[in-house]
Design an enzyme around this catalytic site. Structure first.
Site, PDB file in Angstrom:
ATOM      1  N   PRO A   2      -1.643 -10.755 -12.270  1.00  0.00           N
ATOM      2  CA  PRO A   2      -2.667  -9.877 -12.866  1.00  0.00           C
ATOM      3  C   PRO A   2      -2.340  -8.405 -12.608  1.00  0.00           C
ATOM      4  O   PRO A   2      -1.930  -8.053 -11.510  1.00  0.00           O
ATOM      5  CB  PRO A   2      -3.953 -10.256 -12.119  1.00  0.00           C
ATOM      6  CG  PRO A   2      -3.681 -11.551 -11.455  1.00  0.00           C
ATOM      7  CD  PRO A   2      -2.198 -11.621 -11.236  1.00  0.00           C
ATOM      8  N   GLU A   3      -2.484  -7.583 -13.629  1.00  0.00           N
ATOM      9  CA  GLU A   3      -2.282  -6.147 -13.476  1.00  0.00           C
ATOM     10  C   GLU A   3      -3.640  -5.450 -13.627  1.00  0.00           C
ATOM     11  O   GLU A   3      -4.663  -6.110 -13.702  1.00  0.00           O
ATOM     12  CB  GLU A   3      -1.238  -5.655 -14.495  1.00  0.00           C
ATOM     13  CG  GLU A   3       0.147  -6.262 -14.191  1.00  0.00           C
ATOM     14  CD  GLU A   3       1.299  -5.575 -14.909  1.00  0.00           C
ATOM     15  OE1 GLU A   3       1.108  -4.478 -15.451  1.00  0.00           O
ATOM     16  OE2 GLU A   3       2.396  -6.147 -14.921  1.00  0.00           O
ATOM     17  N   HIS A  89      -8.175 -25.668  -3.929  1.00  0.00           N
ATOM     18  CA  HIS A  89      -7.750 -24.283  -3.695  1.00  0.00           C
ATOM     19  C   HIS A  89      -8.892 -23.272  -3.650  1.00  0.00           C
ATOM     20  O   HIS A  89      -8.656 -22.076  -3.731  1.00  0.00           O
ATOM     21  CB  HIS A  89      -6.704 -23.822  -4.723  1.00  0.00           C
ATOM     22  CG  HIS A  89      -5.554 -24.748  -4.876  1.00  0.00           C
ATOM     23  ND1 HIS A  89      -4.712 -25.070  -3.822  1.00  0.00           N
ATOM     24  CD2 HIS A  89      -5.111 -25.461  -5.936  1.00  0.00           C
ATOM     25  CE1 HIS A  89      -3.792 -25.933  -4.257  1.00  0.00           C
ATOM     26  NE2 HIS A  89      -4.018 -26.190  -5.524  1.00  0.00           N
ATOM     27  N   ARG A 108      -1.689 -20.354  -5.035  1.00  0.00           N
ATOM     28  CA  ARG A 108      -0.456 -19.932  -4.367  1.00  0.00           C
ATOM     29  C   ARG A 108      -0.709 -19.103  -3.109  1.00  0.00           C
ATOM     30  O   ARG A 108       0.213 -18.833  -2.358  1.00  0.00           O
ATOM     31  CB  ARG A 108       0.447 -19.193  -5.358  1.00  0.00           C
ATOM     32  CG  ARG A 108       0.931 -20.152  -6.457  1.00  0.00           C
ATOM     33  CD  ARG A 108       1.998 -19.550  -7.317  1.00  0.00           C
ATOM     34  NE  ARG A 108       3.216 -19.253  -6.579  1.00  0.00           N
ATOM     35  CZ  ARG A 108       4.252 -18.628  -7.097  1.00  0.00           C
ATOM     36  NH1 ARG A 108       4.217 -18.208  -8.340  1.00  0.00           N
ATOM     37  NH2 ARG A 108       5.326 -18.398  -6.375  1.00  0.00           N
TER      38      ARG A 108
END
Ligand SMILES: [Zn+2]
Length: 271
Positions: A2-3, A89, A108
Site C-alpha cells: 500500500p502507498e 491473521h 505477512r
C-alpha cells in the site's frame, strides 16, 4: 505494498464508518508483536480513551486520543476492518463501548502497531525524520529545485527518499516523472526549476486522482470496507515495459531497477 493513496483511503473509510468518537472498552492483543513488540501497557493505557481523530502521516495511519495515539503501518499486507468474526491473521481487536469492534489483520506481519503520547507524535522515532507531505505548502517546485542542487543520484531516488518528501512511492514516482517528461535516471541536480515545478504539479495531481479512484490494487489491498482501488487501470507507464508509449506513440517503454525498485520510462519523450 500500500502507498499513500491506499492508506488515505483506509483513513477515509474508517472515518465514514464512524470510528471517530468511539470510546475504547478493551484492547485485545492476539500476539505480542508485529514488526516491533506491542507496548506492554497498550491495553491498559488505551482503555477508556476516545478516538478524537484518525490521521495519516506518510504511510502511517494514526488513531489519536487526547492522551495517546495508536500508530499503525500496513506494511505489505496489513488491513483494518470492522470486526464481526475472527479471521486467520487477526492480531489486534479493539472493542468499543458502543459494541462495535475493529480488527487489524496482517498475514505477512510486516505491519506495525505502536502507541505514542499524542503530544510527542511528531518527535516519535517513526515520524521525526519524515519530509513534507506532498500536499504541504512547504513542498513546492522551488523547494524541490533548491533541495536537489548538486545531487548526482537519480531524481527517482530523491523522490522516493522519505526525508525529502513522503508518500511518493515506486508506482507514483514512475508516473509523475513520465508526466513531467523527466527520465527517472537523470541526476537530481540536473532538474531545471521549470521541471521541478512541473514535477510537483504532477505528483499532486496523480496522488489526488489515485486517492479519488480508491487507490491502486496491487496484490491484495482492500480498504476497510473491503473495496479495492481502481487506479491501476490508469497507469500510463508503470508496468508497461515493452509496450508502445501512450503519449508519443513511438517510444517503447523501458524498465530498469532504479533506487532499488523496478522503474518504467519512455526513452523517446523522457529526457
Ligand atoms: Zn513516449
Amino acid at each position: 505494498m500500500p502507498e499513500l493513496p491506499e492508506v488515505e483511503n483506509v483513513k477515509i473509510s474508517l472515518e465514514k464508518q464512524g470510528f471517530i468518537g468511539q470510546e475504547i472498552l478493551k484492547v485485545e492483543l492476539l500476539r505480542a508483536d508485529l514488526r516491533v513488540p506491542f507496548p506492554k501497557d497498550l491495553p491498559r493505557k488505551l482503555k477508556g480513551q476516545t478516538f478524537a481523530a484518525i490521521s495519516r502521516r506518510a504511510k502511517y495511519l494514526i488513531f489519536e486520543t487526547e492522551k495517546y495515539s495508536l500508530l499503525s503501518h500496513l506494511g505489505m499486507t496489513g488491513s483494518w476492518r470492522p470486526f464481526d468474526k475472527k479471521l486467520k491473521h487477526d492480531h489486534i481487536i479493539l472493542h468499543f463501548k458502543s459494541g462495535v469492534k475493529l480488527a487489524f489483520n496482517d498475514p505477512r506481519r510486516f505491519g506495525l502497531l505502536d502507541m505514542i503520547d499524542t503530544k510527542d507524535l511528531a518527535r516519535s522515532r517513526w515520524l521525526k525524520h519524515l519530509g513534507p507531505e506532498p500536499f504541504a505548502e512547504s513542498f513546492t517546485g522551488e523547494s524541490v529545485f533548491q533541495g536537489t542542487r548538486k545531487l548526482k543520484g537519480p531524481i527517482k531516488g530523491w523522490l522516493m527518499d522519505q526525508r525529502r518528501v513522503v508518500g511518493v512511492g515506486n508506482i507514483y514516482a514512475s508516473e509523475a516523472l513520465f508526466a513531467a517528461k523527466i527520465k527517472p535516471s537523470r541526476a537530481a541536480g540536473k532538474i531545471t526549476r521549470q521541471e521541478a515545478e512541473l514535477l510537483v504539479v504532477h505528483i499532486r495531481r496523480i496522488l489526488t486522482d489515485a486517492i479519488e479512484a480508491g487507490g491502486s490494487t496491487i496484490r491484495d489491498y482492500r480498504n476497510s470496507e473491503g473495496k479495492s482501488g481502481e487506479f491501476q487501470t490508469r497507469f500510463l507507464v508503470y508496468d508497461r515495459a515493452g509496450e508502445k508509449c501512450l503519449r508519443c506513440k513511438d517510444g517503447v517503454i523501458k524498465s530498469k531497477v532504479i533506487a532499488g525498485r523496478n522503474t518504467f520510462w519512455c526513452p523517446k519523450c523522457q529526457r
